[in-house]
Design a protein around this motif. Structure first.
Motif, PDB file in Angstrom:
ATOM      1  N   LYS A 137      -0.670   9.946  -5.311  1.00  0.00           N
ATOM      2  CA  LYS A 137       0.073   9.467  -4.022  1.00  0.00           C
ATOM      3  C   LYS A 137      -0.358   7.917  -3.813  1.00  0.00           C
ATOM      4  O   LYS A 137       0.592   7.239  -3.612  1.00  0.00           O
ATOM      5  CB  LYS A 137      -0.118  10.373  -2.921  1.00  0.00           C
ATOM      6  N   ASP A 171       2.611   5.102  -3.883  1.00  0.00           N
ATOM      7  CA  ASP A 171       2.830   4.093  -2.745  1.00  0.00           C
ATOM      8  C   ASP A 171       2.711   2.664  -3.313  1.00  0.00           C
ATOM      9  O   ASP A 171       3.490   1.912  -2.731  1.00  0.00           O
ATOM     10  CB  ASP A 171       1.505   4.387  -1.772  1.00  0.00           C
ATOM     11  N   SER A 221       0.674   2.993   4.197  1.00  0.00           N
ATOM     12  CA  SER A 221       0.798   4.342   3.865  1.00  0.00           C
ATOM     13  C   SER A 221       1.121   5.106   4.920  1.00  0.00           C
ATOM     14  O   SER A 221       2.145   6.201   4.854  1.00  0.00           O
ATOM     15  CB  SER A 221      -0.476   4.803   2.904  1.00  0.00           C
ATOM     16  N   ARG A 273       4.753   4.893   5.833  1.00  0.00           N
ATOM     17  CA  ARG A 273       5.625   5.449   4.664  1.00  0.00           C
ATOM     18  C   ARG A 273       5.641   6.958   4.971  1.00  0.00           C
ATOM     19  O   ARG A 273       6.397   7.625   4.798  1.00  0.00           O
ATOM     20  CB  ARG A 273       4.920   5.143   3.217  1.00  0.00           C
ATOM     21  N   HIS A 309      -4.305   2.669  -0.900  1.00  0.00           N
ATOM     22  CA  HIS A 309      -3.203   3.650  -0.578  1.00  0.00           C
ATOM     23  C   HIS A 309      -3.933   5.289  -0.839  1.00  0.00           C
ATOM     24  O   HIS A 309      -3.787   6.060   0.041  1.00  0.00           O
ATOM     25  CB  HIS A 309      -1.956   3.762  -1.497  1.00  0.00           C
TER      26      HIS A 309
END
Length: 294
Positions: A60, A64, A121, A124, A279
């Motif tokens: 992840k 990001d 992050s 998002r 991130h």
């Protein structure tokens, strides 16, 4: 043959000023921590995670980073440039023996450089529009005081590492500064005193890195995310490591290896390594600590 430049003086000057600063913020930190503690509804709940969760958090983090604008890379280029500038200053001020501890010790303060990335992050994750300027939104956090106190704690650990590295050099190859980088590397790798310094230094550095991993793996993301004090954040981080020793050890190895690889090409690789790790740290925090809204 060695010069008469003494390695310890700049560090002693810096250490004295750090102690004065720490004393000045001590009472403020205590009251600030207590204020935020009162606002916390309940102690954060820590989950057990697996190696697969660590891998997913890293994946992840890569996503990001891929979704972020190129400007983030340009922003993160400031870190290797700052590292090169500090290394140059170490050469100029007779602290050649501390160039490697300065670079290696970057891992001790790296969590601070991830704060803006945690914020990106977080945005998002909430489906909000993100821009590279959102990294500076950390300065407007209502918990900025506790974040600063945690930053001072990490900076103090970094300075203690430099002090320990300097002391180790002094009792093995010192006290005079090495005459050149080549002479220092030769002495460090081919003499009994140098090998002692290298082996013990690696061991001491590992202990410092372990301390930062234990107290910092989730504390800074938590301070950004929740109205808690430094004490709660650090205690939660310690519980997270205690409950997940294997996955956290895996994460520590990933961080150390990534920073080492990123530092090899004149630190330039940190412009990519730091955003990915930053991130990923946020997503690891989300996996370890139960969300308040769950």
């Amino acid at each position: 043959m060695a010069t008469q430049n003494h390695v310890r003086n700049p560090l002693e000057w810096g250490w004295d000023h750090l102690k004065q600063t720490s004393q000045a913020v001590g009472s403020t930190a205590d009251s600030m921590d207590g204020a935020w503690e009162d606002r916390a509804i309940a102690p954060p709940t820590v989950r057990r995670i697996t190696a697969a969760d660590v891998g997913d958090a890293l994946a992840k983090g890569v996503r990001d980073f891929g979704a972020a604008r190129t400007d983030v890379v340009m922003l993160c280029l400031l870190y290797p440039l700052a590292g090169l500038a500090i290394s140059r200053m170490a050469f100029d001020y007779g602290m050649l023996a501390l160039v490697f501890p300065l670079i290696a010790g970057f891992a001790l303060i790296a969590p601070l450089f991830g704060l803006g990335l945690y914020e990106i992050s977080r945005r998002r994750e909430r489906g909000l529009e993100t821009r590279w300027t959102d990294a500076f939104a950390v300065a407007r956090s209502p918990n900025i005081g506790s974040i600063m106190v945690m930053g001072l704690l990490l900076l103090a650990i970094f300075c203690l590492w430099l002090f320990a590295a300097n002391l180790l050099y002094t009792v093995t190859l010192g006290p005079d500064a090495p005459v050149s980088a080549q002479a220092f590397v030769r002495d460090a790798l081919t003499t009994p005193q140098g090998l002692t310094m290298t082996i013990v230094g690696i061991g001491v550095g590992f202990l410092f890195a372990l301390v930062v991993l234990v107290i910092g793996v989730v504390s800074l993301p938590m301070l950004l995310d929740r109205p808690v004090g430094v004490g709660t954040a650090v205690a939660t981080s310690v519980r997270a490591v205690r409950m997940n020793p294997g996955p956290m050890a895996m994460w520590g190895v990933i961080v150390a290896a990534s920073l080492a690889i990123g530092a090899l090409p004149l630190l330039i690789g940190l412009a990519i390594v730091l955003p990915v790790l930053g991130h990923a740290t946020w997503h690891l925090y989300r996996k370890v600590v139960v969300n308040q809204e769950d």
